[in-house]
Design an enzyme around this catalytic site. Structure first.
Site, mmCIF file in Angstrom:
data_model
loop_
_atom_site.group_PDB
_atom_site.id
_atom_site.type_symbol
_atom_site.label_atom_id
_atom_site.label_comp_id
_atom_site.label_asym_id
_atom_site.label_seq_id
_atom_site.Cartn_x
_atom_site.Cartn_y
_atom_site.Cartn_z
ATOM 1 N N LYS A 1 0.835 -1.199 0.000
ATOM 2 C CA LYS A 1 0.000 0.000 0.000
ATOM 3 C C LYS A 1 0.875 1.257 0.000
ATOM 4 O O LYS A 1 0.655 2.196 -0.780
ATOM 5 C CB LYS A 1 -0.901 -0.022 1.244
ATOM 6 C CG LYS A 1 -1.988 1.013 1.225
ATOM 7 C CD LYS A 1 -2.794 0.977 2.521
ATOM 8 C CE LYS A 1 -3.640 -0.287 2.607
ATOM 9 N NZ LYS A 1 -4.140 -0.544 3.961
ATOM 10 N N ARG B 1 -2.655 3.330 8.763
ATOM 11 C CA ARG B 1 -3.059 2.039 8.171
ATOM 12 C C ARG B 1 -1.873 1.099 8.058
ATOM 13 O O ARG B 1 -0.765 1.525 7.747
ATOM 14 C CB ARG B 1 -3.599 2.242 6.751
ATOM 15 C CG ARG B 1 -4.898 2.982 6.667
ATOM 16 C CD ARG B 1 -5.227 3.217 5.187
ATOM 17 N NE ARG B 1 -6.270 4.206 5.032
ATOM 18 C CZ ARG B 1 -7.567 3.902 4.889
ATOM 19 N NH1 ARG B 1 -7.946 2.653 4.874
ATOM 20 N NH2 ARG B 1 -8.454 4.854 4.759
ATOM 21 N N GLY C 1 -7.687 -7.140 5.649
ATOM 22 C CA GLY C 1 -8.422 -7.193 6.913
ATOM 23 C C GLY C 1 -7.698 -7.896 8.047
ATOM 24 O O GLY C 1 -8.261 -8.068 9.126
ATOM 25 N N MET D 1 -4.815 -6.967 9.543
ATOM 26 C CA MET D 1 -4.104 -6.108 10.503
ATOM 27 C C MET D 1 -4.934 -4.849 10.751
ATOM 28 O O MET D 1 -6.000 -4.667 10.185
ATOM 29 C CB MET D 1 -2.719 -5.789 9.962
ATOM 30 C CG MET D 1 -1.832 -7.014 9.962
ATOM 31 S SD MET D 1 -0.216 -6.688 9.313
ATOM 32 C CE MET D 1 -0.540 -6.277 7.638
ATOM 33 N N ARG E 1 -4.233 -1.274 -5.759
ATOM 34 C CA ARG E 1 -3.500 -2.546 -5.739
ATOM 35 C C ARG E 1 -3.969 -3.358 -6.934
ATOM 36 O O ARG E 1 -5.007 -3.046 -7.541
ATOM 37 C CB ARG E 1 -3.745 -3.304 -4.431
ATOM 38 C CG ARG E 1 -5.194 -3.645 -4.221
ATOM 39 C CD ARG E 1 -5.409 -4.294 -2.868
ATOM 40 N NE ARG E 1 -6.831 -4.383 -2.618
ATOM 41 C CZ ARG E 1 -7.382 -4.508 -1.432
ATOM 42 N NH1 ARG E 1 -6.652 -4.571 -0.356
ATOM 43 N NH2 ARG E 1 -8.680 -4.595 -1.304
ATOM 44 N N HIS F 1 -7.834 -45.236 -7.101
ATOM 45 C CA HIS F 1 -8.356 -45.660 -8.405
ATOM 46 C C HIS F 1 -9.466 -44.721 -8.867
ATOM 47 O O HIS F 1 -9.469 -44.231 -10.004
ATOM 48 C CB HIS F 1 -8.868 -47.098 -8.286
ATOM 49 C CG HIS F 1 -9.537 -47.607 -9.525
ATOM 50 N ND1 HIS F 1 -10.905 -47.519 -9.704
ATOM 51 C CD2 HIS F 1 -9.025 -48.142 -10.655
ATOM 52 C CE1 HIS F 1 -11.206 -48.011 -10.897
ATOM 53 N NE2 HIS F 1 -10.090 -48.403 -11.499
ATOM 54 N N SER G 1 9.769 -42.617 -20.451
ATOM 55 C CA SER G 1 8.672 -41.836 -19.870
ATOM 56 C C SER G 1 8.683 -42.085 -18.365
ATOM 57 O O SER G 1 8.552 -43.231 -17.921
ATOM 58 C CB SER G 1 7.342 -42.269 -20.487
ATOM 59 O OG SER G 1 6.305 -41.542 -19.886
ATOM 60 N N CYS H 1 4.813 -39.098 -17.298
ATOM 61 C CA CYS H 1 3.386 -39.396 -17.442
ATOM 62 C C CYS H 1 2.726 -39.686 -16.102
ATOM 63 O O CYS H 1 1.573 -40.100 -16.060
ATOM 64 C CB CYS H 1 3.155 -40.532 -18.432
ATOM 65 S SG CYS H 1 3.872 -42.082 -17.903
ATOM 66 N N TYR I 1 8.579 -33.659 -23.156
ATOM 67 C CA TYR I 1 7.132 -33.505 -23.013
ATOM 68 C C TYR I 1 6.664 -33.863 -21.608
ATOM 69 O O TYR I 1 7.381 -34.531 -20.856
ATOM 70 C CB TYR I 1 6.385 -34.367 -24.033
ATOM 71 C CG TYR I 1 6.466 -35.854 -23.796
ATOM 72 C CD1 TYR I 1 5.491 -36.503 -23.044
ATOM 73 C CD2 TYR I 1 7.505 -36.614 -24.319
ATOM 74 C CE1 TYR I 1 5.569 -37.864 -22.825
ATOM 75 C CE2 TYR I 1 7.581 -37.976 -24.101
ATOM 76 C CZ TYR I 1 6.602 -38.596 -23.348
ATOM 77 O OH TYR I 1 6.674 -39.945 -23.111
HETATM 78 C C1 PEP Z 1 3.279 -44.040 -13.008
HETATM 79 O O1 PEP Z 1 3.693 -44.956 -12.309
HETATM 80 O O2 PEP Z 1 3.600 -42.855 -12.843
HETATM 81 C C2 PEP Z 1 2.335 -44.317 -14.099
HETATM 82 C C3 PEP Z 1 2.002 -43.377 -14.948
HETATM 83 O O3 PEP Z 1 1.809 -45.563 -14.134
HETATM 84 P P1 PEP Z 1 0.572 -46.042 -13.241
HETATM 85 O O4 PEP Z 1 0.035 -44.865 -12.521
HETATM 86 O O5 PEP Z 1 -0.394 -46.623 -14.198
HETATM 87 O O6 PEP Z 1 1.204 -47.053 -12.366
#
Ligand code: PEP
Ligand code: MG
Length: 912
Positions: free
Chosen positions: A22, A91, A100, A102, A337, A453, A798, A866, A886
């Site tokens: 401020k 202030r 709010g 302080m 702000r 799951h 991966s 992944c 990726y």
């Molecule tokens: C992992 O283990 O990160 C993966 C992508 O495989 P899963 O979750 O199917 O075991």
């Protein structure tokens, strides 16, 4: 002697750490010529010194006195005396906004003398006493620690006596009486007279504001929002000449946004009240008017306000949230702000401010927090609902949905197919519940974490899921669930908010997701800016289609086991598992082959010409079979039924004539029941045979591929035949075959050899070539250490960071999330949940090692991630920094990841 006080005209507007947000903005605004009432800032350093030792820094009050003199000169008013007294506001304001949290004191500088001066100068007794009583209460509370209730009881009593409802209806004499009663309250509660020395008032107020930095509210807020001392340390104090919006009808006060924070529209936005103080606008005592009305009421000042708004935006290059007061026709800006906006407005303003050349494209990209995009990609609950939360679980997959509770997947499928809106409610889900997921609008479980799951599958499908709502006790047999005293019967309608984990009774309307043109444009820029490609984890043609709508540049993980779970396949998969000979197993696999091939053709076609990485079968086989407990129950029931059939036959035999049984009973003959029992008993034997102590560390992944080579051979053949079929259809396909759970070079060599044999055979049969890539998941610690060797055969890696995290921590994911991880996070033993936010210090180190090893062997090795963490912005920054090609995440996370990937590149350019 260090300097602790800076006038608005001299303070460095960029130094928020020293002057607070401020204070810095007040300095900045003053210096660019905006009409800010004169004032000065006491630094956060002074606050820290005060909190550290015993009192204000030595010279602080001398500096303050000097600045007050300057204020007197600038305003022509006098502090603590005279016919035109100077009043100030005091202030708080730290480097980061803590709204709010302080303390603030207004109208400081009033005492009996200055009150008389104020009355004389304004000729408005009511106004002066109103200011006085507000000051006594606020100062009493903040500086002297007197609870509001002591003041409020007097205030209410006078109001009642006077027979008025609204504060504004009180006359000067009432306010005078209230002021006197308030002075008594101070005497009684603080054991001292209200200070009439205005410098003492100022000192006590400054000390109180400093102390409020360590007040419970502020400390809790900082903990909640992770505001560490390196982000904000101590509060500054802003002392500013009071200006009044309540001195008559040529006065007003209000708050504004430089653009509409709900829609992002570039328009005047805000509210104001004439003849009122700032707190009246916020307190909701009177209903404020929309800011455009000021154009009619005070056209000249409105014009100045439009100019103010334009100046603020051009200068800050950011949407501003500002406060203003008009005193006797003069417009003052009291604060500005950066404006907090919802996701739609943030995206729209980013794109438009680039168009208006206020921002560069990179600035426009960096300005949007990636996680905010989640809001735009899922339906959300109508905020105007007044439904009550009945249970709280984990926000496992965002989005909101309503539907009838159904407690098993078969019924969910039946009702879902009949067009009903369904919420599948289970204690926890298993792969065999998958058809229930397809049919349901949302999933609710009473057990399991964010990577259970239910959570993983729902996220993959883009359906809302609340997991681990432990307050719910699901009783499938009784077809009901209990939540405390309440019972939810099957068929009752509930609503889930997967973004907050809240469960409501009844249906709440939802607001559909909206992928706006602006979002598409912003993400287009992101793709041009990022180095990392963003792939999706998708297992079905539908999921692939949705992922490509979200902008996925391919599929980074297609879990083939998910394809096995559909109702038309599971019985064949079970036959394959029950097979006791290679021949029987092959027969089942021959039936699966065309089904898998068709799936691949569809997925490849949707994703063409982008790559699709298909992972060969990974989970332990028992996951496709019912549990031992379920089977024992089914067998017991079938045995009872067999007795009934026998009993019926015996009873019929006692008749002297033949009877026709209904068709259903004929079908459920003794023979049929015997067959069914034999099948279940076979399954039970198999389940017992397959039982493992630690299945996730047992017979799964490539280990299955090696012990039952025909399974992987069928899958490889299905992938390659699908690729050939696509090529024949003119579809440009790039299949990638990925082997899970690898630990040694020999494992992948073994699978590669099988693949080569199949390719050779197929090419010979068809006379055509088929191209594919062959690679491995890196999800065991050993694979990381042997990356150099593995890259001799693997053309891509991966990182399966779900398993790699389990392996690195020696945690079983479900047990950790259900038992001790939340407590570990709360106690600070672990900062984050490593299954959501990649653990850079441990898992990250292994990843770096594997990247280095892999690329030493094969320079052009393609590498991605992944695991679940692949969609998390911090993890994405790391993936960028270590040179991955990726990230792959669930479809609905793809837009978040695209933006995060662009930001990762921009941030690393700044760092380098
Ligand atoms: C992992 O283990 O990160 C993966 C992508 O495989 P899963 O979750 O199917 O075991
Ligand atoms: Mg895995």
């Amino acid at each position: 002697m260090s300097k602790h006080v800076y006038s608005f005209a001299e303070g460095d507007g960029q130094n928020k750490k020293l002057l607070g947000g401020k204070g810095a903005n007040l300095c900045e605004m003053t210096q660019i010529g905006i009409n800010v009432p004169p004032g000065f800032v006491i630094t956060t350093e002074a606050c820290l010194e005060y909190l550290d030792g015993d009192g204000l820094p030595d010279s602080l009050m001398d500096e303050v006195r000097e600045e007050i003199e300057q204020l007197e000169k600038a305003t022509g008013k006098t502090f603590g005396k005279g016919p035109d007294p100077l009043l100030v506001s005091v202030r708080s304001g730290s480097a980061l906004s803590m709204p709010g949290m302080m303390d603030t004191v207004l109208n400081l500088g009033l005492n009996e003398d200055t009150l008389a001066g104020l009355i004389e100068q304004t000729g408005d007794e009511r106004f002066a006493y109103d200011a006085y009583r507000r000051f006594i209460q606020l100062f009493g509370k903040v500086a002297l620690g007197i609870d509001d209730v002591y003041f409020d009881e007097h205030f209410d009593a006078v109001k009642q006596q006077a027979g008025v409802k609204a504060d504004v209806s009180l006359e000067a004499e009432h306010l005078k009486e209230i002021s006197e009663l308030f002075l008594d309250v101070v005497r009684q509660q603080a054991g001292r007279d209200f200070p009439s020395d205005v410098i003492e008032q100022l000192q006590l107020a400054v000390e109180a504001v400093f102390r409020s930095w360590m007040g419970k509210r502020a400390v809790d807020y900082r903990r909640e929002f992770n505001i560490t001392p390196d982000l904000a340390n101590g509060t500054a104090v802003n002392i500013c000449t009071m200006v009044f919006g309540n001195k008559g009808n040529d006065c007003a006060t209000g708050v504004g946004f430089t653009r509409n924070p709900g829609t992002g529209e570039n328009e005047m936005f805000g509210e104001y009240l004439t003849n009122a103080q700032g707190e009246d606008v916020v307190a909701g005592i009177r209903t404020p008017k929309p800011i455009v009305d000021l154009g009619d009421e005070m056209p000249e000042q409105y014009k100045q306000l439009v100019e103010l708004r334009n100046t603020l935006e051009t200068h800050y290059k950011e949407v501003q949230d500002y406060e203003f007061t008009i005193e006797k026709g003069t417009l003052y800006c009291l604060q500005t702000r950066n404006g907090k906006m919802n996701a739609a407005a943030t995206v729209k303003t980013s794109v438009e401010m680039f168009g208006e050349k206020l921002l560069t494209r990179n600035e426009a990209l960096l300005r949007v927090p990636p996680e905010l995009l989640e809001q735009l990609l899922h339906p959300t609950l109508d905020p105007n609902n007044d439904a009550r939360v009945v249970a709280q679980g984990l926000p496992a997959s965002p989005g909101a949905a309503s539907g009838k509770c159904v407690f098993d997947a078969d019924l969910a499928e039946k009702l879902g197919n009949a067009g009903e809106q369904i919420i599948l409610v289970r204690e926890e889900t298993r792969p065999e519940d998958i058809h229930g997921f397809f049919a349901a609008q949302g999933i609710l479980t009473s057990r399991g974490g964010k990577t259970s799951h239910a959570a993983v599958v729902a996220r993959g499908m883009g359906k809302p899921c609340v997991a681990g709502a432990e307050g719910i006790v699901v009783d499938v047999a009784a077809r009901l669930a209990r939540v405390g005293e309440r019972t939810i019967h099957e068929g009752d309608v509930i609503t889930l908010d997967g973004g907050t984990g809240e469960v409501y009774l009844g249906a709440i309307p939802t607001i559909p997701a909206h992928f706006s043109d602006e979002l598409a444009e912003l993400l287009g820029w992101a793709d041009e800016t990022a180095n990392l490609k963003v792939m999706a984890n998708a297992d079905t043609p539908d999921a692939a289609k949705r992922a490509s709508e979200y902008g996925a540049m391919g599929i980074g993980l297609c879990r083939t086991e998910r394809m096995f779970n559909a109702t038309d396949r599971l019985p064949i998969v079970i036959d394959m598992i029950l097979a006791n000979s290679e021949e029987d197993r092959k027969a089942a696999l021959d039936r699966l082959l065309p089904i898998q091939r068709d799936d691949f053709v569809k997925v490849f076609t949707v994703m063409a010409p982008n790559p699709v990485t298909v992972r060969l079968l990974d989970p332990p086989m028992h996951e496709f079979l019912p549990t031992e407990h379920d089977l024992l129950e089914q067998i017991e029931n079938l045995e009872v039924y067999r007795k009934i059939v026998r009993g019926r036959q015996a009873a019929i035999a006692t008749l002297d004539h033949a009877v026709d049984l209904p068709e259903a009973l004929q079908e459920l003959s003794g023979e049929h029941v015997n067959d069914a029992l034999a099948h279940k008993e076979r399954m039970l034997r198999k389940v017992r045979e397959l039982e493992e102590v630690n299945p996730m560390l047992g017979h799964r992944g490539v280990r299955i591929g090696i012990t039952y080579p025909e399974i992987y051979e069928m899958q490889i053949q299905a992938i390659l035949e699908a690729a050939m079929q696509c090529a024949e259809n003119g579809v440009d396909v790039r299949p990638e075959i990925m082997v899970p759970q690898v630990i040694t070079l020999q494992e992948i060599t073994h699978v590669r050899r099988a693949a080569d044999e199949i390719v050779a055979r197929l090419e010979e049969e068809s006379g055509k070539k088929v191209a594919f890539k062959f690679g491995t998941m890196i999800e065991t610690v050993r694979a990381c250490t042997r990356a150099w060797h593995l890259a001799g055969v693997a053309e891509f890696f991966s990182f399966g960071t779900n398993d790699l995290t389990q392996a690195t921590f020696s945690f079983s994911r479900e047990d950790a999330e259900n038992k001790f991880l939340p407590m570990y996070n709360e106690m600070g033993v672990l900062q984050d949940n490593p299954f959501e936010v990649l653990d850079l210090k441990g898992v990250g180190k292994l990843i770096k090692m594997a990247v280095q090893g892999g690329r030493e062997q094969r320079e052009d090795l393609k590498i991605g991630i992944c695991g679940e963490q692949g969609g998390h912005p911090d993890s994405i920054q790391f993936c960028h920094d270590v040179g991955l090609n990726y990230v792959s995440c669930s479809g609905p996370r793809v837009p978040v990841a695209r933006l995060a990937a662009a930001q990762a590149n921009l941030r690393s350019q700044v760092t380098n």
